[in-house]
Design an enzyme around this catalytic site. Sequence first.
Site: not given
Length: 279
Positions: A19-21, A66, A70, A106, A132, A134-135
């Site tokens: 993760s980059l978070s 993530t 979620k 998001d 289609a 989650g994003a």
Amino acid sequence: MITGATQVCGVIGDPIRHSLSPVIHNAAFAAMGFDWVSLAFTVPAADAEIAVAGLRAMDIRGVSVTLPHKALVVPALDQMAPSAHALGVANCISNNAGVLTGHNTDGVGFINSLEADFDSPIAGRRFVIAGAGGAARSIVHALGAAGAKDIAIANRTPGRAHDVAVLGGKAARVLDGDALVGALTAADVVVNTTSVGMGDDAAMPFDPSPMGPSQVLVDIIYDPAETPLMAAASAQGVRTANGVSMLVHQAAEQLRIWTGHTPDLKAMMTAAADALAGG
């Protein structure tokens, strides 16, 4: 320097070490002069609710959420912000004096990145969304709420596309295969939310040849920095962007939720770019 007074936040998921978070969050805290630190926590799916309860017990101020957590974290929350409630998932949790609230950043991250990078307002514009998942759900919901004129959703499974379209309100509709070319020609902004083109995948989710210089294409993938879809669209003069800006803007919204302050976007973008470049 981390001290006994340092406030803790982080990101939970499994796997999570990629993760980059934390990199993005900690760059923002440094630029803001905040005594905060962001860490990555590997949480197996079966322990998602236990981990959420631990936020309250340890006074962790907030976490990014993530995959695959979620939806799994929702039963352990005290309340849901409107966007998270509508979507049924949370990608961010805030801990305010022991009250745990689920948020979804998001959609607003996408809108803020589009407006910042292309000076492109949402209201009255036409969009095509490929995918289609989650994003796509988050983006379509945000576009509908922001007044998009038309949100056309293309997906190999029509049933899933219909489920996404419901989130966009009256402006959203489902495309069949024959209608995609016309929608791509008419769109102001086209968004790829699928994983096609990620990593070493040389495929494209659709042919961007109907597009031209007056249009924008956003591929929310950020590895590679330029996907095959982006390269093909750029060759036709289309303005393109990958998913780094959306990633940073949604993280910035999380920091606003946790701290009440607006973070330094430039510092966050630099940190993300350096991390992706291996710096």
